[in-house]
Design a protein around this motif. Structure first.
Motif, short mmCIF file in Angstrom:
data_model
loop_
_atom_site.label_atom_id
_atom_site.label_comp_id
_atom_site.label_asym_id
_atom_site.label_seq_id
_atom_site.Cartn_x
_atom_site.Cartn_y
_atom_site.Cartn_z
N SER A 73 62.75 19.42 -7.88
CA SER A 73 61.69 19.93 -8.76
C SER A 73 62.31 20.27 -10.10
CB SER A 73 61.05 21.19 -8.16
OG SER A 73 59.90 21.53 -8.90
N ARG A 77 57.59 19.58 -15.13
CA ARG A 77 57.76 18.23 -14.56
C ARG A 77 56.67 17.30 -15.09
NH1 ARG A 77 59.24 17.05 -8.29
NH2 ARG A 77 59.74 14.87 -8.56
N ASP A 141 55.45 27.25 0.28
CA ASP A 141 56.27 26.12 0.71
C ASP A 141 56.54 26.30 2.21
OD1 ASP A 141 58.06 23.91 -1.00
OD2 ASP A 141 58.87 24.33 1.00
C1 LIG Z 1 59.60 17.33 -3.94
S1 LIG Z 1 59.17 19.01 -3.71
C2 LIG Z 1 57.85 19.17 -4.88
C3 LIG Z 1 57.98 20.42 -5.71
C4 LIG Z 1 56.96 20.58 -6.84
N1 LIG Z 1 55.60 20.56 -6.34
C5 LIG Z 1 57.15 19.51 -7.88
O1 LIG Z 1 56.30 18.62 -8.01
O2 LIG Z 1 58.16 19.56 -8.59
C6 LIG Z 1 58.32 18.93 -2.15
C7 LIG Z 1 58.22 20.29 -1.43
O3 LIG Z 1 57.27 20.17 -0.38
C8 LIG Z 1 57.67 21.03 0.67
N2 LIG Z 1 57.00 20.61 1.91
C9 LIG Z 1 57.24 19.52 2.67
N3 LIG Z 1 56.41 19.48 3.72
C10 LIG Z 1 55.61 20.57 3.61
C11 LIG Z 1 54.55 21.10 4.41
N4 LIG Z 1 54.14 20.50 5.52
N5 LIG Z 1 53.95 22.24 3.99
C12 LIG Z 1 54.37 22.86 2.85
N6 LIG Z 1 55.35 22.42 2.08
C13 LIG Z 1 55.98 21.29 2.45
C14 LIG Z 1 59.18 20.87 0.71
O4 LIG Z 1 59.82 21.96 1.35
C15 LIG Z 1 59.51 20.76 -0.79
O5 LIG Z 1 59.91 21.99 -1.31
#
Ligand SMILES: C[S@@+](CC[C@H](N)C(=O)[O-])C[C@H]1O[C@@H](n2cnc3c(N)ncnc32)[C@H](O)[C@@H]1O
Length: 280
Positions: A73, A77, A141
């Protein structure tokens, strides 16, 4: 890794986080889970797989699930979504929520906090207009580990260099050794909570704006579709949903439609597009 270990772990991840792991991504399992195996003093991946199969240690299953999340992240972004937020979404809400003077925003997969803190900084920049308003940013999260980092609000030089304008770095961060500490006033604007997107969302309440960016890409189409339906239930007719730059609702959900002329922002199908557009 043998096929049955792969299938066992892929099934665990699907059930616990929604992550859909194809066989081509098997290499990711080993690279991300070998450190977990070492930490738990297993002789290797095979022993870790055995322990997972036994399923007795909940802490291990949680750690395996968290280790497989992608937490990439950064601040502001893709930039454009946040310009749209300040230039269109916020003015719309200021106009259409002036009776109750309250706005609720959900950062639904907030990772290490850059997304909700970006929103908090933007709201702080608009504080003169928000006097007397109650603004909530709820950031959730699946991963406890990443939520601890988000709550701390402490970032490396590399992390603050990615996307954060220097003026905002100077204004809202203090140098702390080699790292940068976000201002307490910004930190306190965000409420962090562990939440799994596969769970019942209704206890979270209703949201005017939902950021659900760069997380649905890890799920299969039925899971994405279910999550989007559940999100739709939490939003008013003129609410706004943000997805990541490479994401779309096309073929996944008919509950949302893209806000015309605005990539990445969605409103409820049959919702108040006209009102939302008028703000643009
Ligand atoms: C790539 S990051 C995205 C962060 C931010 N939204 C961005 O766009 O920069 C994906 C996040 O989704 C979370 N995640 C994955 N599966 C999830 C779930 N079932 N419920 C909640 N969060 C989840 C992960 O822990 C991770 O921190």
């Amino acid at each position: 890794m043998n096929v049955s270990d792969f299938e066992l772990i892929a099934q665990l991840l699907k059930e616990r986080s929604g992550l859909s792991l194809s066989k081509e991504k098997a290499y990711l399992l080993e690279s991300r889970l070998n450190p977990v195996a070492r930490k738990w003093n297993f002789a290797g991946f095979d022993e870790l797989a055995q322990a997972i199969r036994a399923g007795r240690d909940e802490a291990l299953l949680v750690e395996v699930t968290e280790a497989m999340t992608t937490n990439e992240s950064f601040f502001f972004r893709d930039q454009k979504p946040f310009e749209q937020f300040s230039g269109m979404v916020l003015p719309h809400l200021l106009e259409h929520r002036k009776d109750k003077r309250a706005i609720r925003i959900w950062s639904a997969a907030c990772s290490s906090g850059q997304e909700p803190y970006t929103l908090a900084m933007l709201l702080k920049e608009n504080e003169a207009k928000l006097q007397g308003w109650k603004i909530e940013i709820v950031a959730t999260d699946l991963s406890n580990q990443i939520l601890d980092k988000a709550r701390a609000g402490l970032y490396s030089q590399f992390e603050v260099q990615r996307g954060l304008p220097i003026t905002l770095l100077v204004k809202y961060f203090k140098q702390n050794g080699e790292r940068w500490q976000i201002d307490d006033a910004i930190r306190k604007m965000v409420t962090y909570q562990k939440f799994n997107l596969l769970d019942d969302m209704r206890p979270l309440g209703r949201f005017d704006v939902v950021f659900c960016r760069n997380v649905l890409i890890y799920f299969d189409p039925p899971t994405k579709s279910k999550i989007l339906s559940n999100v739709a239930e939490l939003m008013p007719a003129d609410g706004f949903l943000y997805l990541g730059g490479a994401e779309t609702v096309l073929g996944t959900s008919d509950r949302f439609q893209v806000l015309s002329g605005q990539r990445g922002i969605y409103t409820l199908t049959g919702g108040n597009q006209a009102a939302a557009r008028a703000a643009g």
